[in-house]
Structure formats: C-alpha cells, structure tokens
Design an enzyme around this catalytic site. Structure first.
Site, PDB file in Angstrom:
ATOM      1  N   ASP A 122       2.114  -8.574   6.150  1.00 15.67           N
ATOM      2  CA  ASP A 122       1.533  -9.097   4.914  1.00 15.67           C
ATOM      3  C   ASP A 122       0.281  -9.899   5.248  1.00 15.67           C
ATOM      4  O   ASP A 122       0.110 -10.342   6.383  1.00 15.67           O
ATOM      5  CB  ASP A 122       2.531  -9.971   4.157  1.00 15.67           C
ATOM      6  CG  ASP A 122       2.079 -10.155   2.713  1.00 15.67           C
ATOM      7  OD1 ASP A 122       2.128  -9.179   1.950  1.00 15.67           O
ATOM      8  OD2 ASP A 122       1.616 -11.253   2.354  1.00 15.67           O
TER       9      ASP A 122
ATOM     10  N   TYR B 120      -4.063 -18.257  -1.942  1.00 16.38           N
ATOM     11  CA  TYR B 120      -2.603 -18.459  -1.899  1.00 16.38           C
ATOM     12  C   TYR B 120      -2.260 -19.803  -1.252  1.00 16.38           C
ATOM     13  O   TYR B 120      -1.317 -20.485  -1.653  1.00 16.38           O
ATOM     14  CB  TYR B 120      -1.924 -17.322  -1.125  1.00 16.38           C
ATOM     15  CG  TYR B 120      -1.974 -15.997  -1.851  1.00 16.38           C
ATOM     16  CD1 TYR B 120      -1.038 -15.699  -2.843  1.00 16.38           C
ATOM     17  CD2 TYR B 120      -2.945 -15.049  -1.574  1.00 16.38           C
ATOM     18  CE1 TYR B 120      -1.067 -14.481  -3.517  1.00 16.38           C
ATOM     19  CE2 TYR B 120      -2.994 -13.833  -2.242  1.00 16.38           C
ATOM     20  CZ  TYR B 120      -2.053 -13.557  -3.214  1.00 16.38           C
ATOM     21  OH  TYR B 120      -2.087 -12.359  -3.884  1.00 16.38           O
TER      22      TYR B 120
ATOM     23  N   ARG C 124      15.354  -3.468   3.554  1.00 16.61           N
ATOM     24  CA  ARG C 124      15.092  -4.861   3.177  1.00 16.61           C
ATOM     25  C   ARG C 124      16.419  -5.608   2.955  1.00 16.61           C
ATOM     26  O   ARG C 124      16.567  -6.753   3.337  1.00 16.61           O
ATOM     27  CB  ARG C 124      14.243  -4.900   1.911  1.00 16.61           C
ATOM     28  CG  ARG C 124      13.730  -6.284   1.543  1.00 16.61           C
ATOM     29  CD  ARG C 124      13.074  -6.197   0.187  1.00 16.61           C
ATOM     30  NE  ARG C 124      12.317  -7.361  -0.202  1.00 16.61           N
ATOM     31  CZ  ARG C 124      12.839  -8.492  -0.638  1.00 16.61           C
ATOM     32  NH1 ARG C 124      14.150  -8.639  -0.690  1.00 16.61           N
ATOM     33  NH2 ARG C 124      12.061  -9.491  -1.012  1.00 16.61           N
TER      34      ARG C 124
ATOM     35  N   ARG D 257       0.811  -1.210   0.000  1.00 17.86           N
ATOM     36  CA  ARG D 257       0.000   0.000   0.000  1.00 17.86           C
ATOM     37  C   ARG D 257       0.849   1.266   0.000  1.00 17.86           C
ATOM     38  O   ARG D 257       0.729   2.091  -0.860  1.00 17.86           O
ATOM     39  CB  ARG D 257      -0.944  -0.024   1.204  1.00 17.86           C
ATOM     40  CG  ARG D 257      -2.074  -1.021   1.007  1.00 17.86           C
ATOM     41  CD  ARG D 257      -3.248  -0.338   0.395  1.00 17.86           C
ATOM     42  NE  ARG D 257      -4.071  -1.257  -0.362  1.00 17.86           N
ATOM     43  CZ  ARG D 257      -5.152  -0.877  -1.036  1.00 17.86           C
ATOM     44  NH1 ARG D 257      -5.523   0.358  -1.043  1.00 17.86           N
ATOM     45  NH2 ARG D 257      -5.847  -1.737  -1.718  1.00 17.86           N
TER      46      ARG D 257
ATOM     47  N   ARG E 182       8.681  -1.468  -2.579  1.00 17.14           N
ATOM     48  CA  ARG E 182       9.878  -1.429  -3.396  1.00 17.14           C
ATOM     49  C   ARG E 182      10.096  -0.134  -4.163  1.00 17.14           C
ATOM     50  O   ARG E 182      11.145   0.067  -4.733  1.00 17.14           O
ATOM     51  CB  ARG E 182       9.847  -2.625  -4.338  1.00 17.14           C
ATOM     52  CG  ARG E 182       9.887  -3.923  -3.572  1.00 17.14           C
ATOM     53  CD  ARG E 182       9.365  -5.073  -4.350  1.00 17.14           C
ATOM     54  NE  ARG E 182       7.926  -5.032  -4.480  1.00 17.14           N
ATOM     55  CZ  ARG E 182       7.220  -5.938  -5.145  1.00 17.14           C
ATOM     56  NH1 ARG E 182       7.825  -6.913  -5.771  1.00 17.14           N
ATOM     57  NH2 ARG E 182       5.905  -5.840  -5.205  1.00 17.14           N
TER      58      ARG E 182
END
Ligand code: 1CP
Length: 328
Positions: free
Chosen positions: A52, A129, A15, A2, A6
């Site tokens: 996540d 998923y 990261r 959101r 990246r």
C-alpha cells in the site's frame, strides 16, 4: 487497489486467513500469494506487488490500521511542527524489509513470465493521509497546513520524497522491473499548488531513479498538467479516464509511454459495453507505440470478476487486430 483486492473471492479468503490487511501486507508469503492471484485467473501482462502507499508513514511510526467500512486510519496523525520534526526516514531494508522480501518471492514465482511493478505514493498524496489521519476527500487539515505553513509542509514533503526514493530503490534492488508513483490526490490542488507541492517532489524522485528502471507517474485529475508531468523525465504517464486519449497521444505520446485510461465504473456495466469502451481506448491509441492499457483508478469490491475477464480479452483481441492491420 489496482488488480488484487476485495472483488476477488480468493483475495478475501487469504485476507481472512491473515486476519487483517496490514498482516497481509507484512507477511511476504501472503503478499506474494495475493499478488499472483489475478495472474492465475487472467492473462495479464504485468503484476503489481501487493502493498500500500501508506507503508512509509506506518514505518515512520504513525500507526496504520484499516478500519472495516471506513478505510485507512492513523493512530498518530501529524498535527504540529513537533510531530514533523520527530519523523525519521525509514530504512527500507529494516523498517520496510517485508516489501523487499515479498518482491524477491514474487520474482521467483513469476520466473520472468511478466514484469513486476513496484510502487509508492507521491509525497503530497501520502501527506494528505498523514495529516488528515484518515481518508478525508475534503483535505481540510492538509490544505490548511499547505497554505498557512508552507515551509513546514515542505519539510514534510522533503522527508517523504527522500523516504520514497530510498523505498523505490530498495524495491528495484529486490527485483521490481518498473516503479509507479501514485499521485492519487494531485488533482485536488490548484495549478500553482500542484507544481510547488506535488510535481516538484515527483520530479525529484524520478530524477534520482534516473535510468535504473522505467518510471510511471500517475496524477489522478492531472489531465491539464500532462506536459509538466512528461517533463519530469518519467518513462510513462498514467492517465485517468477524464483525459482524451487521442489528445494526450498527440501532446506527449512521442516522448513518454501512456498508461490508461478506462473508467473503473465501466466494469459495472453490461459485457458488450465493456468491450465497446475498451475498444474505443485501444483504437484511440491505434498502432502508435507505447500504450499500456490500464484502469484510470482501482477496482472496487463490487466488481464481478467475470467482467474483468471480458475486459482483458477485449483489450488483447482488439490490440492484436490493430497491430496486425498496421503491419500489412
Ligand atoms: O482488504 C481490504 O479491504 C484492503 C483494501 C486495499 C487494498 C487491496 C487497500 C487499503 N490497499 C490495497 C492494495 C493497494 N493499494 C495496492 C496493491 C496492488 C493491488 O492490490 O492491486 C496499490 C497499488 C494501492 C494503491 C493505493 N492505496 C492508492 C493509489 C490508488 C490509485 O490508483 O491512485 C491509494 C490512494 C491507497 C490508500 C488506500 N489503501 C487502502 C484503501 C482502501 C485506500 C484508499 C483510501 C481512500 O479512498 O482515500
């Protein structure tokens, strides 16, 4: 997906320091750092905890990893009824304690400057998923289970709904000011399937959170079900960019707040286009109360951070003008 992510060089640096995405999620100090990065850059009105939607299946033992260039992957996806019967409900204070710890740190750092959004995925979206084992936008295996073994599939969704509820309540307990449920893949279902396999569980979670904090429900591709979504009892409905904002405002805008709904692809365009698109959305809501400007989905890595600054400035200045004119 959101706010952080990246497209920000500072996110990429943290990261890299973490080594991988999951370590970043599971290290509260680092999760706190990346949650606050967008706020250090932009005058945003809220923060969303860095985590996540796939933390619940990871805590259930499915073995989440994020494969570079491919996306999320599970080492142990759900394929049989035995795989489902084996699953337990994670204890958020033990198996997902890193999220509560991150929230407590973030709240301390925010010092009430802006509210913090906690979140989870919808049972349907998370199940896609878990069964596909990865991001598969054809939904081949999960739809086969939905149609061939609906009772079994409901058992999985029930387990996910209970796990999500406990997880959100733990996030609220840790300090989340509002919670959002991402039903990113609800829009790929037929209407009867959406009502039975997605909305039913969204409603269950929202009802059990009751009035503890405001709840936001977002179904991507859910424009034709806005009435039903508003009827879950949620406080706000997230809209993707395919929804006509003025129509949504007339349809459900007196009962719930509306969040949305710029196409994230606009951020790839010229700054003037970004300003025009943002203005059009803010104007469509007008001085009507209860609009939270937001993107209709996440920001992709190729977005220029300067374009995000242009967007935020446009939203703030156009909103201020509209509110000022309406009070004259
Ligand atoms: O460094 C990296 O490559 C990680 C990319 C990334 C990020 C930054 C992933 C993997 N997740 C996240 C964080 C994230 N995801 C947040 C935290 C807040 C923020 O960063 O601003 C949130 C709210 C999400 C939500 C999420 N994850 C959704 C719902 C999105 C929506 O808007 O509807 C979904 C579908 C996911 C799954 C997921 N996790 C990561 C990726 C790349 C994906 C999408 C995979 C797919 O397209 O199927």
């Amino acid at each position: 997906m959101r706010q952080a992510g990246r497209y920000l060089p500072e996110y990429r640096a943290t990261r890299k320091r973490a080594g991988d995405f999951l370590t970043l999620c599971k290290t509260p100090e680092l999760a706190c750092e990346v949650t606050l990065q967008p706020l250090a850059r932009y005058p945003l009105d809220a923060a969303i905890v860095f985590s996540d939607i796939l933390t619940i299946p990871d805590a259930m033992g499915l073995g989440l990893s994020l494969v570079e260039g491919v996306g999320p992957r599970f080492a142990n996806p759900i394929r049989t009824s035995a795989d489902i019967f084996r699953l337990g409900i994670p204890d958020p204070d033990i198996d997902l304690s890193y999220v509560g710890n991150a929230i407590r740190l973030i709240k301390r750092e925010l010092n009430n400057k802006v509210p913090l959004i906690g979140f989870c995925g919808s049972p349907w979206t998370v199940a896609t998923y878990m069964i596909e084992g990865k991001s598969n936008h054809d939904f081949t295996l999960v739809k086969r289970m939905l149609y061939d073994q609906p009772k079994l599939f409901h058992q999985l969704l029930e387990l996910l709904a209970e796990s999500s509820l406990r997880y959100l309540l733990a996030q609220i307990e840790a300090g989340a000011d509002t919670v959002m449920i991402f039903d990113t893949w609800g829009g790929v279902l037929s209407t009867p399937a959406y009502l039975e396999f997605s909305l039913r569980y969204l409603k269950q979670i929202v009802t059990d959170i009751d009035d503890v904090v405001p709840t936001i429900v977002f179904t991507k591709g859910g424009g034709q079900w806005l009435e039903s979504i508003a009827n879950t009892g949620c406080s706000a409905v997230g809209l993707d960019w395919t929804v006509d904002v003025a129509k949504a405002k007339n349809q459900i805008g007196d009962r719930v707040a509306l969040q949305g709904n710029m196409d994230p692809a606009v951020l790839r365009s010229h700054p003037m286009t970004i300003v025009n698109e943002a203005n059009a959305i803010v104007e469509a809501f007008g001085a009507h109360p209860g609009h939270v400007f937001n993107l209709g989905h996440g920001i992709t890595p190729d977005i220029d951070p300067d374009n995000v600054a242009v967007l935020i400035d446009a939203v703030h200045s156009r909103s201020a003008t509209i509110l000022c004119n309406s009070s004259i």
